[in-house]
Design an enzyme around this catalytic site. Structure first.
Site, PDB file in Angstrom:
ATOM      1  CG  ASP A 290       1.264 -17.071  11.074  1.00 25.75           C
ATOM      2  OD1 ASP A 290       0.481 -16.415  10.361  1.00 25.75           O
ATOM      3  OD2 ASP A 290       1.064 -18.257  11.392  1.00 25.75           O
TER       4      ASP A 290
ATOM      5  CD  GLU B 270      -3.057   0.938   2.225  1.00 24.49           C
ATOM      6  OE1 GLU B 270      -3.374  -0.182   2.669  1.00 24.49           O
ATOM      7  OE2 GLU B 270      -3.534   2.010   2.647  1.00 24.49           O
TER       8      GLU B 270
ATOM      9  CE  LYS C 196      -6.425  -1.814   5.105  1.00 20.73           C
ATOM     10  NZ  LYS C 196      -5.529  -0.909   4.357  1.00 20.73           N
TER      11      LYS C 196
ATOM     12  CG  HIS D 126      -4.383   7.188   0.695  1.00 26.91           C
ATOM     13  ND1 HIS D 126      -4.994   5.967   0.641  1.00 26.91           N
ATOM     14  CD2 HIS D 126      -3.852   7.274   1.921  1.00 26.91           C
ATOM     15  CE1 HIS D 126      -4.837   5.344   1.791  1.00 26.91           C
ATOM     16  NE2 HIS D 126      -4.151   6.126   2.581  1.00 26.91           N
TER      17      HIS D 126
HETATM   18  C1  MEV Z   1      -6.186   2.824   4.821  1.00 29.48           C
HETATM   19  O1  MEV Z   1      -5.371   1.739   4.456  1.00 29.48           O
HETATM   20  C2  MEV Z   1      -6.278   2.931   6.322  1.00 29.48           C
HETATM   21  C3  MEV Z   1      -7.238   4.009   6.839  1.00 29.48           C
HETATM   22  O2  MEV Z   1      -8.528   3.823   6.269  1.00 29.48           O
HETATM   23  C4  MEV Z   1      -7.276   3.847   8.347  1.00 29.48           C
HETATM   24  C5  MEV Z   1      -8.339   4.696   9.029  1.00 29.48           C
HETATM   25  O3  MEV Z   1      -9.367   5.020   8.412  1.00 29.48           O
HETATM   26  O4  MEV Z   1      -8.105   5.018  10.211  1.00 29.48           O
HETATM   27  C6  MEV Z   1      -6.781   5.385   6.441  1.00 29.48           C
END
Ligand code: MEV
Length: 432
Positions: free
Chosen positions: A290, A85, A274, A387
């Site tokens: 792992d 990413e 995430k 991003h």
């Molecule tokens: C993207 O990989 C992760 C985010 O969505 C985490 C979040 O929203 O806190 C930017």
């Protein structure tokens, strides 16, 4: 086309690849060329990778980057991260730099207990089973001595074995619930070997005692709620400066609110966590651990109170902003891939050969840093700006831009908002 195949695993690597190329591609030569392009020219190294798994046809690269300037418990670390990413390493580095001038990260290992279970059924008087278990308990330890000897020398071993009555969940269901200390190894093989020996001992002794007992399975648990590490940053609210929000108190308040939303709202909590795992998994992969085990255990922990919730917490108290993360991590810095994969070894050297506990701290810090970067963007500019800037390269590559086009695109999008369609349009105009 019939895509079923018999005896595939017995074919040679060349035959396997030919089968794939001929079976699934209208231009088999083109497919073969791509597969070969990713082979390592060092045949021995390629063979090493081939033998990690069954039916290897080639290697799938993901970038290995580093995020420098992580001040952790007063020492600077450069953290290796393997991830596809585009924004993750940049975000980690940015957070590292931000907190390096505000006291750095503090990380503490709370505990390091691992868990394994022998699941079995027993049809009979539960007191009789309890007495039987008390009688044979020392035998579980003595029968596993050849397995535990080395681990004991390293200060680890079996901590305890309990009999657990689970008949409220399933008919006749009982367990041996065992806890372990596995020091610098993740311990999966050690734990599973011990458990399988416990199962053998249990079956044999039950037979001798005439008990109606049947073992269903023996396996470690990837849920390790007593193998916890905590990472934390804190500073005076005045020092929580952020160029998009002039007043640090406003930034702090909005940040805390964003965390509170993830604490109470599962849809947000999943995405919030995430973001934490972006940092965690990247270090887990780079250090040959792992990531599936870690993911499963971490998310179970996030739901331990009955509702999936944020793994991190933030507060403002007496003018101090504190942001922290607590996660279960069963990691190893010896054994497994750590001694087999040359790049994993290299990453562990970059981290100055950490113990498993030190690695737990580094991984938790990477998770917290990632979470800080995401929330900082989300509560100020939004994440798309950063991003898409990072994603620009991917779009340029997708269009196989020439060096000249690449330059023009970069100059243009320094000042203009990056979106997929805007970049495509710009490239198409350039090519008119
Ligand atoms: C993207 O990989 C992760 C985010 O969505 C985490 C979040 O929203 O806190 C930017």
């Amino acid at each position: 086309m019939n895509n079923a195949v018999a005896g595939f695993s017995k074919l040679s690597k060349k035959e396997k690849i030919s089968w794939i190329a001929n079976e699934y591609f209208s231009n088999p030569e083109e497919a073969l060329a791509i597969i070969r392009n990713y082979w390592n020219s060092d045949e021995k190294l390629q063979q090493l990778h081939d033998e990690f798994i069954e039916n290897t046809i080639t290697n799938l690269y993901i970038p290995l980057g580093v995020a420098p300037n992580f001040l952790i418990n007063g020492k600077y670390k450069t953290i290796p991260m393997a991830i596809e990413e585009s924004s993750v390493v940049a975000a980690a580095s940015k957070s590292a730099k931000y907190w390096a001038t505000r006291g750095g990260f503090k990380a503490t290992v709370i505990n390091t207990e691992k868990i394994g279970q022998v699941h079995f059924t027993y049809n009979g008087d539960s007191q009789k089973l309890a007495d039987f278990f008390t009688n044979i308990k020392p035998k579980f330890f003595s029968d596993t001595q050849s397995i535990t000897k080395n681990m004991q020398q390293r200060g680890g071993g079996i901590l305890n074995i309990e009999l657990r009555d689970k008949r409220n969940l399933l008919e006749n269901y009982f367990q041996l619930h065992a806890t372990f200390e596995t020091k610098d190894s993740m311990g999966a093989n050690f734990i599973n070997s011990c458990l399988e020996q416990f199962a053998t001992t249990l079956k044999t002794e039950a037979q001798n005692a005439g008990l109606d007992l049947e073992v269903v399975m023996s396996i470690l648990s990837n849920y390790v709620p007593n193998c916890i590490v905590k990472a934390e940053v804190s500073c005076n609210v005045e020092d929580l400066t952020e160029k998009h929000i002039p007043n640090p108190h406003d930034f702090a308040a909005r940040f805390v609110q964003a965390v509170q939303i993830a604490e109470v709202e599962p849809f947000r909590a999943v995405t919030h966590n995430k973001g934490i795992m972006n940092g965690v998994d990247a270090v887990i992969l780079a250090t040959g651990n792992d990531f599936r085990a870690v993911e499963a255990g971490v998310h179970a922990y996030a739901a331990r109170n009955g509702q999936y919730s944020s793994l991190s917490h933030a507060k403002i108290e007496n003018g101090i902003f504190t942001f922290s993360l607590e996660i279960p991590l069963a990691l190893g810095t010896v054994g497994g891939l750590t001694s087999l994969h040359p790049l994993v070894k290299l990453c562990l050297e970059i981290l100055e050969k950490p113990s498993a506990e030190e690695l737990m701290q580094i991984v938790a810090v990477a998770g917290l840093a990632q979470n800080f970067a995401a929330l900082r963007s989300l509560t100020t500019t939004g994440i798309q700006e950063g991003h898409m800037k990072m994603h620009l390269n991917n779009i340029i590559n997708q269009f196989e831009a020439t060096d000249e086009e690449r330059n023009l695109i970069k100059i243009h999008f320094k000042k203009n908002v990056v979106s997929h369609s805007a970049v495509v349009e710009f490239i198409q105009n350039l090519r008119k």
